[in-house]
Design a protein around this motif. Structure first.
Motif, PDB file in Angstrom:
ATOM      1  N   LEU A  89       0.839  -1.193   0.000  1.00 50.25           N
ATOM      2  CA  LEU A  89       0.000   0.000   0.000  1.00 50.25           C
ATOM      3  C   LEU A  89       0.875   1.244   0.000  1.00 50.25           C
ATOM      4  CD1 LEU A  89      -2.560  -1.119   2.739  1.00 50.25           C
ATOM      5  CD2 LEU A  89      -2.849  -1.233   0.269  1.00 50.25           C
ATOM      6  N   SER A  90       0.494   2.222  -0.793  1.00 48.73           N
ATOM      7  CA  SER A  90       1.199   3.503  -0.844  1.00 48.73           C
ATOM      8  C   SER A  90       0.172   4.624  -0.886  1.00 48.73           C
ATOM      9  CB  SER A  90       2.080   3.601  -2.095  1.00 48.73           C
ATOM     10  OG  SER A  90       3.023   2.585  -2.114  1.00 48.73           O
ATOM     11  N   ARG A  91       0.578   5.795  -0.432  1.00 52.50           N
ATOM     12  CA  ARG A  91      -0.307   6.958  -0.443  1.00 52.50           C
ATOM     13  C   ARG A  91       0.497   8.180  -0.854  1.00 52.50           C
ATOM     14  NH1 ARG A  91      -4.156   8.484   4.479  1.00 52.50           N
ATOM     15  NH2 ARG A  91      -4.456   6.281   4.206  1.00 52.50           N
ATOM     16  N   ILE A  92      -0.075   8.957  -1.746  1.00 50.35           N
ATOM     17  CA  ILE A  92       0.538  10.221  -2.173  1.00 50.35           C
ATOM     18  C   ILE A  92      -0.471  11.331  -1.881  1.00 50.35           C
ATOM     19  CG2 ILE A  92       1.334  11.583  -4.139  1.00 50.35           C
ATOM     20  CD1 ILE A  92       2.166   8.991  -5.483  1.00 50.35           C
ATOM     21  N   ASN A  93      -0.020  12.374  -1.204  1.00 46.21           N
ATOM     22  CA  ASN A  93      -0.850  13.544  -0.954  1.00 46.21           C
ATOM     23  C   ASN A  93      -0.345  14.690  -1.813  1.00 46.21           C
ATOM     24  OD1 ASN A  93      -2.631  12.599   1.225  1.00 46.21           O
ATOM     25  ND2 ASN A  93      -0.705  12.357   2.320  1.00 46.21           N
ATOM     26  N   LEU A  94      -1.197  15.183  -2.700  1.00 39.89           N
ATOM     27  CA  LEU A  94      -0.873  16.343  -3.525  1.00 39.89           C
ATOM     28  C   LEU A  94      -1.574  17.546  -2.900  1.00 39.89           C
ATOM     29  CD1 LEU A  94      -1.533  14.694  -7.002  1.00 39.89           C
ATOM     30  CD2 LEU A  94       0.654  14.914  -5.809  1.00 39.89           C
ATOM     31  N   VAL A  95      -0.812  18.569  -2.560  1.00 43.46           N
ATOM     32  CA  VAL A  95      -1.352  19.722  -1.848  1.00 43.46           C
ATOM     33  C   VAL A  95      -1.142  20.980  -2.682  1.00 43.46           C
ATOM     34  CG1 VAL A  95      -1.238  21.079   0.274  1.00 43.46           C
ATOM     35  CG2 VAL A  95      -0.833  18.604   0.358  1.00 43.46           C
ATOM     36  N   ASP A  96      -2.218  21.717  -2.900  1.00 39.16           N
ATOM     37  CA  ASP A  96      -2.142  22.997  -3.609  1.00 39.16           C
ATOM     38  C   ASP A  96      -2.729  24.048  -2.679  1.00 39.16           C
ATOM     39  OD1 ASP A  96      -1.944  25.061  -5.399  1.00 39.16           O
ATOM     40  OD2 ASP A  96      -3.613  24.412  -6.644  1.00 39.16           O
ATOM     41  N   LEU A  97      -1.873  24.920  -2.185  1.00 33.13           N
ATOM     42  CA  LEU A  97      -2.311  25.955  -1.250  1.00 33.13           C
ATOM     43  C   LEU A  97      -2.581  27.256  -1.989  1.00 33.13           C
ATOM     44  CD1 LEU A  97       0.306  25.370   1.580  1.00 33.13           C
ATOM     45  CD2 LEU A  97      -2.019  24.460   1.434  1.00 33.13           C
ATOM     46  N   ALA A  98      -3.640  27.927  -1.569  1.00 30.21           N
ATOM     47  CA  ALA A  98      -3.876  29.274  -2.079  1.00 30.21           C
ATOM     48  C   ALA A  98      -2.692  30.129  -1.635  1.00 30.21           C
ATOM     49  CB  ALA A  98      -5.183  29.831  -1.513  1.00 30.21           C
ATOM     50  N   GLY A  99      -2.229  31.010  -2.488  1.00 28.40           N
ATOM     51  CA  GLY A  99      -1.054  31.814  -2.177  1.00 28.40           C
ATOM     52  C   GLY A  99      -1.326  32.891  -1.150  1.00 28.40           C
ATOM     53  N   SER A 100      -0.277  33.273  -0.441  1.00 24.92           N
ATOM     54  CA  SER A 100      -0.429  34.372   0.515  1.00 24.92           C
ATOM     55  C   SER A 100      -0.709  35.657  -0.260  1.00 24.92           C
ATOM     56  CB  SER A 100       0.823  34.512   1.375  1.00 24.92           C
ATOM     57  OG  SER A 100       1.928  34.843   0.577  1.00 24.92           O
ATOM     58  N   GLU A 101      -1.354  36.571   0.391  1.00 22.37           N
ATOM     59  CA  GLU A 101      -1.823  37.773  -0.303  1.00 22.37           C
ATOM     60  C   GLU A 101      -1.350  39.047   0.389  1.00 22.37           C
ATOM     61  OE1 GLU A 101      -5.311  37.884  -2.242  1.00 22.37           O
ATOM     62  OE2 GLU A 101      -4.748  35.936  -3.030  1.00 22.37           O
ATOM     63  N   ARG A 102      -0.932  39.992  -0.388  1.00 22.25           N
ATOM     64  CA  ARG A 102      -0.654  41.344   0.104  1.00 22.25           C
ATOM     65  C   ARG A 102      -1.758  42.225  -0.472  1.00 22.25           C
ATOM     66  NH1 ARG A 102       3.939  41.185   2.699  1.00 22.25           N
ATOM     67  NH2 ARG A 102       5.686  39.914   1.984  1.00 22.25           N
ATOM     68  N   ALA A 103      -2.557  42.774   0.415  1.00 23.31           N
ATOM     69  CA  ALA A 103      -3.747  43.516  -0.001  1.00 23.31           C
ATOM     70  C   ALA A 103      -3.418  44.630  -0.999  1.00 23.31           C
ATOM     71  CB  ALA A 103      -4.460  44.083   1.220  1.00 23.31           C
ATOM     72  N   CYS A 104      -2.334  45.350  -0.762  1.00 23.06           N
ATOM     73  CA  CYS A 104      -2.010  46.472  -1.661  1.00 23.06           C
ATOM     74  C   CYS A 104      -1.624  45.972  -3.060  1.00 23.06           C
ATOM     75  CB  CYS A 104      -0.912  47.344  -1.065  1.00 23.06           C
ATOM     76  SG  CYS A 104       0.637  46.484  -0.765  1.00 23.06           S
ATOM     77  N   ALA A 105      -0.976  44.803  -3.142  1.00 25.97           N
ATOM     78  CA  ALA A 105      -0.544  44.289  -4.444  1.00 25.97           C
ATOM     79  C   ALA A 105      -1.700  43.700  -5.242  1.00 25.97           C
ATOM     80  CB  ALA A 105       0.540  43.231  -4.257  1.00 25.97           C
ATOM     81  N   THR A 106      -2.675  43.094  -4.546  1.00 28.83           N
ATOM     82  CA  THR A 106      -3.780  42.449  -5.260  1.00 28.83           C
ATOM     83  C   THR A 106      -4.894  43.428  -5.597  1.00 28.83           C
ATOM     84  OG1 THR A 106      -4.933  41.844  -3.207  1.00 28.83           O
ATOM     85  CG2 THR A 106      -3.375  40.229  -4.120  1.00 28.83           C
ATOM     86  N   GLY A 107      -4.933  44.561  -4.897  1.00 28.11           N
ATOM     87  CA  GLY A 107      -6.010  45.522  -5.116  1.00 28.11           C
ATOM     88  C   GLY A 107      -7.335  45.030  -4.560  1.00 28.11           C
ATOM     89  N   ALA A 108      -7.275  44.059  -3.658  1.00 23.19           N
ATOM     90  CA  ALA A 108      -8.496  43.462  -3.114  1.00 23.19           C
ATOM     91  C   ALA A 108      -9.218  44.424  -2.184  1.00 23.19           C
ATOM     92  CB  ALA A 108      -8.151  42.182  -2.367  1.00 23.19           C
ATOM     93  N   THR A 109     -10.536  44.402  -2.282  1.00 26.63           N
ATOM     94  CA  THR A 109     -11.395  45.171  -1.374  1.00 26.63           C
ATOM     95  C   THR A 109     -12.598  44.298  -1.028  1.00 26.63           C
ATOM     96  OG1 THR A 109     -12.637  46.144  -3.209  1.00 26.63           O
ATOM     97  CG2 THR A 109     -10.752  47.403  -2.386  1.00 26.63           C
ATOM     98  N   GLY A 110     -13.303  44.675   0.017  1.00 27.95           N
ATOM     99  CA  GLY A 110     -14.542  43.982   0.376  1.00 27.95           C
ATOM    100  C   GLY A 110     -14.346  42.501   0.640  1.00 27.95           C
ATOM    101  N   ILE A 111     -15.146  41.682  -0.031  1.00 24.85           N
ATOM    102  CA  ILE A 111     -15.124  40.226   0.177  1.00 24.85           C
ATOM    103  C   ILE A 111     -13.759  39.643  -0.178  1.00 24.85           C
ATOM    104  CG2 ILE A 111     -16.068  38.031  -0.657  1.00 24.85           C
ATOM    105  CD1 ILE A 111     -18.765  39.442  -0.953  1.00 24.85           C
TER     106      ILE A 111
END
Length: 104
Positions: free
Chosen positions: A57-79
């Protein structure tokens, strides 16, 4: 859990999972992932060795994390700004868990 027979079955399931993820546009990325994903693939190989049944038996875990965010660089507002904060908080928590596990 899903039983698969070949790589195309795995690919189909991964595409279905990716299509279910939340994404949104930011100034840094047109399709920014707003969620983490973990795909676990379990392999089972049954055979006979010297006439005795054996299973590997073998198990592989593939993990994809949402990237860290800098609010000023993304221009994100609100939600989107709130989502970015939650993403960053979850990444810090994950880092704390990994550090704690490394000390065991």
């Amino acid at each position: 859990q899903h039983l698969v027979g070949d790589y195309s079955d795995i690919e189909t399931l991964m595409e279905r999972g990716n299509n279910s993820r939340t994404t949104a546009s930011t100034n840094m990325n047109d399709v920014s992932s707003r969620s983490h994903a973990i795909f676990t693939i379990k392999f089972s190989q049954a055979r006979f060795i010297d006439g005795m049944p054996s299973e590997t038996l073998s198990r592989i875990n593939l993990v994809d994390l949402a990237g860290s965010e800098r609010a000023c660089a993304t221009g994100a507002t609100g939600i989107r700004l709130k989502e970015g904060g939650n993403i960053n908080r979850s990444l810090v928590t994950l880092g704390n868990v990994i550090s704690a596990l490394a000390e065991l």
